[in-house]
Structure formats: structure tokens, C-alpha cells
Design a protein around this motif. Sequence first.
Motif, PDB file in Angstrom:
ATOM      1  N   TRP A 187       7.928 -24.219  33.500  1.00 44.44           N
ATOM      2  CA  TRP A 187       8.180 -22.851  33.071  1.00 44.44           C
ATOM      3  C   TRP A 187       6.868 -22.119  32.827  1.00 44.44           C
ATOM      4  O   TRP A 187       5.798 -22.724  32.738  1.00 44.44           O
ATOM      5  CB  TRP A 187       9.020 -22.845  31.787  1.00 44.44           C
ATOM      6  CG  TRP A 187       8.362 -23.518  30.613  1.00 44.44           C
ATOM      7  CD1 TRP A 187       8.050 -24.848  30.484  1.00 44.44           C
ATOM      8  CD2 TRP A 187       7.894 -22.887  29.419  1.00 44.44           C
ATOM      9  NE1 TRP A 187       7.445 -25.088  29.283  1.00 44.44           N
ATOM     10  CE2 TRP A 187       7.338 -23.906  28.597  1.00 44.44           C
ATOM     11  CE3 TRP A 187       7.924 -21.584  28.942  1.00 44.44           C
ATOM     12  CZ2 TRP A 187       6.803 -23.643  27.349  1.00 44.44           C
ATOM     13  CZ3 TRP A 187       7.390 -21.316  27.682  1.00 44.44           C
ATOM     14  CH2 TRP A 187       6.844 -22.342  26.912  1.00 44.44           C
ATOM     15  N   CYS A 188       6.949 -20.795  32.733  1.00 43.74           N
ATOM     16  CA  CYS A 188       5.764 -19.963  32.507  1.00 43.74           C
ATOM     17  C   CYS A 188       5.989 -19.064  31.304  1.00 43.74           C
ATOM     18  O   CYS A 188       7.118 -18.676  30.994  1.00 43.74           O
ATOM     19  CB  CYS A 188       5.466 -19.095  33.740  1.00 43.74           C
ATOM     20  SG  CYS A 188       4.930 -20.035  35.189  1.00 43.74           S
ATOM     21  N   PHE A 189       4.888 -18.744  30.625  1.00 45.90           N
ATOM     22  CA  PHE A 189       4.927 -17.891  29.447  1.00 45.90           C
ATOM     23  C   PHE A 189       3.571 -17.219  29.331  1.00 45.90           C
ATOM     24  O   PHE A 189       2.611 -17.611  29.995  1.00 45.90           O
ATOM     25  CB  PHE A 189       5.220 -18.751  28.212  1.00 45.90           C
ATOM     26  CG  PHE A 189       5.857 -18.000  27.075  1.00 45.90           C
ATOM     27  CD1 PHE A 189       6.985 -17.231  27.265  1.00 45.90           C
ATOM     28  CD2 PHE A 189       5.318 -18.076  25.792  1.00 45.90           C
ATOM     29  CE1 PHE A 189       7.581 -16.560  26.224  1.00 45.90           C
ATOM     30  CE2 PHE A 189       5.902 -17.414  24.733  1.00 45.90           C
ATOM     31  CZ  PHE A 189       7.044 -16.655  24.950  1.00 45.90           C
ATOM     32  N   PHE A 190       3.474 -16.178  28.500  1.00 44.96           N
ATOM     33  CA  PHE A 190       2.186 -15.498  28.382  1.00 44.96           C
ATOM     34  C   PHE A 190       1.162 -16.414  27.729  1.00 44.96           C
ATOM     35  O   PHE A 190       1.492 -17.293  26.929  1.00 44.96           O
ATOM     36  CB  PHE A 190       2.312 -14.178  27.613  1.00 44.96           C
ATOM     37  CG  PHE A 190       2.921 -14.298  26.242  1.00 44.96           C
ATOM     38  CD1 PHE A 190       2.192 -14.761  25.170  1.00 44.96           C
ATOM     39  CD2 PHE A 190       4.240 -13.913  26.039  1.00 44.96           C
ATOM     40  CE1 PHE A 190       2.741 -14.862  23.912  1.00 44.96           C
ATOM     41  CE2 PHE A 190       4.809 -14.002  24.773  1.00 44.96           C
ATOM     42  CZ  PHE A 190       4.058 -14.479  23.709  1.00 44.96           C
ATOM     43  N   ASN A 191      -0.089 -16.189  28.082  1.00 42.88           N
ATOM     44  CA  ASN A 191      -1.174 -17.016  27.569  1.00 42.88           C
ATOM     45  C   ASN A 191      -1.470 -16.660  26.117  1.00 42.88           C
ATOM     46  O   ASN A 191      -1.528 -15.489  25.745  1.00 42.88           O
ATOM     47  CB  ASN A 191      -2.439 -16.805  28.416  1.00 42.88           C
ATOM     48  CG  ASN A 191      -3.494 -17.839  28.128  1.00 42.88           C
ATOM     49  OD1 ASN A 191      -3.193 -19.008  27.898  1.00 42.88           O
ATOM     50  ND2 ASN A 191      -4.758 -17.421  28.143  1.00 42.88           N
ATOM     51  N   MET A 192      -1.658 -17.663  25.281  1.00 41.22           N
ATOM     52  CA  MET A 192      -1.963 -17.453  23.862  1.00 41.22           C
ATOM     53  C   MET A 192      -3.416 -17.817  23.614  1.00 41.22           C
ATOM     54  O   MET A 192      -3.812 -18.975  23.708  1.00 41.22           O
ATOM     55  CB  MET A 192      -1.058 -18.329  22.983  1.00 41.22           C
ATOM     56  CG  MET A 192       0.412 -18.085  23.175  1.00 41.22           C
ATOM     57  SD  MET A 192       1.402 -19.230  22.169  1.00 41.22           S
ATOM     58  CE  MET A 192       3.019 -19.014  22.954  1.00 41.22           C
ATOM     59  N   SER A 193      -4.224 -16.823  23.312  1.00 38.45           N
ATOM     60  CA  SER A 193      -5.630 -17.058  22.999  1.00 38.45           C
ATOM     61  C   SER A 193      -6.123 -15.920  22.125  1.00 38.45           C
ATOM     62  O   SER A 193      -5.410 -14.941  21.880  1.00 38.45           O
ATOM     63  CB  SER A 193      -6.469 -17.155  24.283  1.00 38.45           C
ATOM     64  OG  SER A 193      -6.618 -15.871  24.873  1.00 38.45           O
ATOM     65  N   SER A 194      -7.360 -16.033  21.651  1.00 33.89           N
ATOM     66  CA  SER A 194      -7.944 -15.006  20.788  1.00 33.89           C
ATOM     67  C   SER A 194      -8.591 -13.877  21.572  1.00 33.89           C
ATOM     68  O   SER A 194      -9.095 -12.913  20.977  1.00 33.89           O
ATOM     69  CB  SER A 194      -8.983 -15.646  19.856  1.00 33.89           C
ATOM     70  OG  SER A 194      -9.990 -16.303  20.616  1.00 33.89           O
ATOM     71  N   GLN A 195      -8.594 -13.961  22.909  1.00 32.09           N
ATOM     72  CA  GLN A 195      -9.113 -12.871  23.718  1.00 32.09           C
ATOM     73  C   GLN A 195      -8.219 -11.644  23.551  1.00 32.09           C
ATOM     74  O   GLN A 195      -7.001 -11.763  23.428  1.00 32.09           O
ATOM     75  CB  GLN A 195      -9.191 -13.278  25.187  1.00 32.09           C
ATOM     76  CG  GLN A 195     -10.218 -14.378  25.457  1.00 32.09           C
ATOM     77  CD  GLN A 195     -10.354 -14.688  26.928  1.00 32.09           C
ATOM     78  OE1 GLN A 195      -9.745 -14.036  27.769  1.00 32.09           O
ATOM     79  NE2 GLN A 195     -11.172 -15.688  27.247  1.00 32.09           N
ATOM     80  N   THR A 196      -8.807 -10.458  23.557  1.00 28.14           N
ATOM     81  CA  THR A 196      -8.096  -9.233  23.192  1.00 28.14           C
ATOM     82  C   THR A 196      -6.777  -9.014  23.931  1.00 28.14           C
ATOM     83  O   THR A 196      -5.746  -8.774  23.289  1.00 28.14           O
ATOM     84  CB  THR A 196      -9.012  -8.011  23.375  1.00 28.14           C
ATOM     85  OG1 THR A 196     -10.184  -8.178  22.558  1.00 28.14           O
ATOM     86  CG2 THR A 196      -8.295  -6.728  22.965  1.00 28.14           C
TER      87      THR A 196
END
Length: 320
Positions: A187-196
Motif C-alpha cells: 500500500w501507499c501513503f503520504f510520506n511522514m518527515s520533518s521536511q516542510t
Amino acid sequence: MVELTSYGNETTPLCFSRNQPPIHYNHSIVSPYLSPTFTAVGLSSNLIALIVLIRAYRRTHSRSRSSFLIFLSCLVVTDLTGLLVTSPVVTFYHTKGFNWIEVDPHCHLCNFMGMSMVFYGLCPLLLGAAMAVERFMGIWRPFSRSTRMSKGRVLLTVLLVWMFAGAVSLLPVIGLGSYHLQSPGSWCFFNMSSQTPDLMISLGYSLVGLLSLATSFVLNTVSVMTLLRICCGRDANHRRRNLEVEMMIQLIWIMIIATVSWCPLLVFTTHTALSGRPVQDKHLLLWIRFASCNQILDPSVYILVRQAVLKMVRCCSRGL
């Protein structure tokens, strides 16, 4: 075993390059029978719930109840469609296996999967909040024409919810964040990171979900307190009281199921984005499964929490 090979940042499609060490996807993480079983149970329960709601809508003579039933039916249709859209890819991956980079080199399928996960995740939460608003207005001002929800208003509200959820799901596609393949590779999902960009979509998604749950909780609590006062009144109409009680019990259970199912994922998303740490794949997979249970548990509310069933339970309890 299906393995994702690292091709280097220049040739790897965006949806396969995450801001953490490369992940190797394998089938040992989950049973290949879990997804088909989950899908079968979800589809059957939602279909039964839809039939129950259609029959109840044809028999009802209450305008407020008919509006509430339309909301419930749209919620069931949304859950049912979500299963039909997302489950085939997951089921095919776990039963047959495929390499995403070979099948989807331009990330079209991954983007569609990610959009579907966001859209069908937000819709039940937003619809739950809309239903809480409708019941709140119906209980507080039951005889005011301005607060009555006609069939057209209900359908317009549902359409606006779908449009808003669709707009949010499009944000990573147009540049605000991006959709990425997630463990175990199905499955795919939005990327979770501290980038804006990633931070904005992560916090935006979580904020919308948490605000929807908070709205449902506050309005349902006030509605229940008001309904208790009405039910205890001497001039309370017995039939109207039973209908209001049934609708509020259903709405409370929908809220509880949504809160238990979705809060862990929403809080995890917020914490991961703000902390800047790599995504814990096992935790993400666990909480997304929790959230997916909402599509199976919701129909049980419409099937079990009905006047006929409640009367049967009361009769049985008296017999004991």
C-alpha cells in the motif's frame, strides 16, 4: 519474497525513495489470507447494513430520521467503495506478489492508492462530524425550519465532504508532500518527515481528523445531555423519544468506533512528523490496520442498534 532493490536517487521514482534507509518488503510480515478475509467480511457486512438502511428509510415517516438514514447510507456507501478500491491491490500483492517498480515505474498506481487511503480515511470522520451537527441541531431546535435537514441539504453536505476529502488527497500529487510505498509493500501513503511539504500534509491530515473527532465528541455529549432532559420530561412523546434515542445510540457508537480506530494513527502521524524521526514501519502498519477496522465495525452498528433489536434485548433482559 519480493525485494525492492535500491537503484540510486537519480533513477528511483519518487514514490519508492523515502527519507530513511531502504526497506525490503517481504510476505512474512502478514498472512496472505488476512487481506482477502478482511475484504470479504467488510464487503458482506457493509452490503447487509446497506440493505437494512434502505428498508428502514422506506418505512420511516420522520423527516429527521430520514435525513439521518441518508447520512448513514452515504457512510456505508463510502466504506463499501473504499474496500472495493483499495483491497484488490493489497490482496493481489499478498496472494500473487509483484514488484512495484516494475509494475508502476511512474508511480501512477501508488499515487492512486495513496489518494484512496487519504480520501476514504477522512470521509468517515468528516461524515461523523456532519451527522453530529445534524443531530445537535435537530435535538436543540426540533421545530425550527432553518435547522431541518432536507434530503437535498443532506446530499449537498455529503457531496461537500467528498469534495473536501478529495481535495486533501490531491495535495501530495500536486506537490504538497508525496505518496510513498509503505511496508510491507502492499500500500501507499503520504510520506511522514520533518521536511516542510511532508510536515504540512501530515499535520493537515491529522488536524482534520482530530478536529472531526473532537467536534463529534462535544456535540454528541451535549446532544445526549439534552436528550436525557427531554426523555425525563412528562410531555415527552414516546415514539419521538424512541427514535431520538436510537439515532443517538447509533451515533455514539459510530463516534466510539471512529475514535478507537483512528486516534492512534492520527496521533502517530503527528508525532512522527514533528519528531523528525524515521517512520516506524511496524507501528504504522499496526495503526493503519486499526483504522481499517472502522470499515468493518461501522456496519455492525446499523445492523445491531435498531429498535427491533433493542426491543428484543429488553424483552430478553426482563425474562431473565
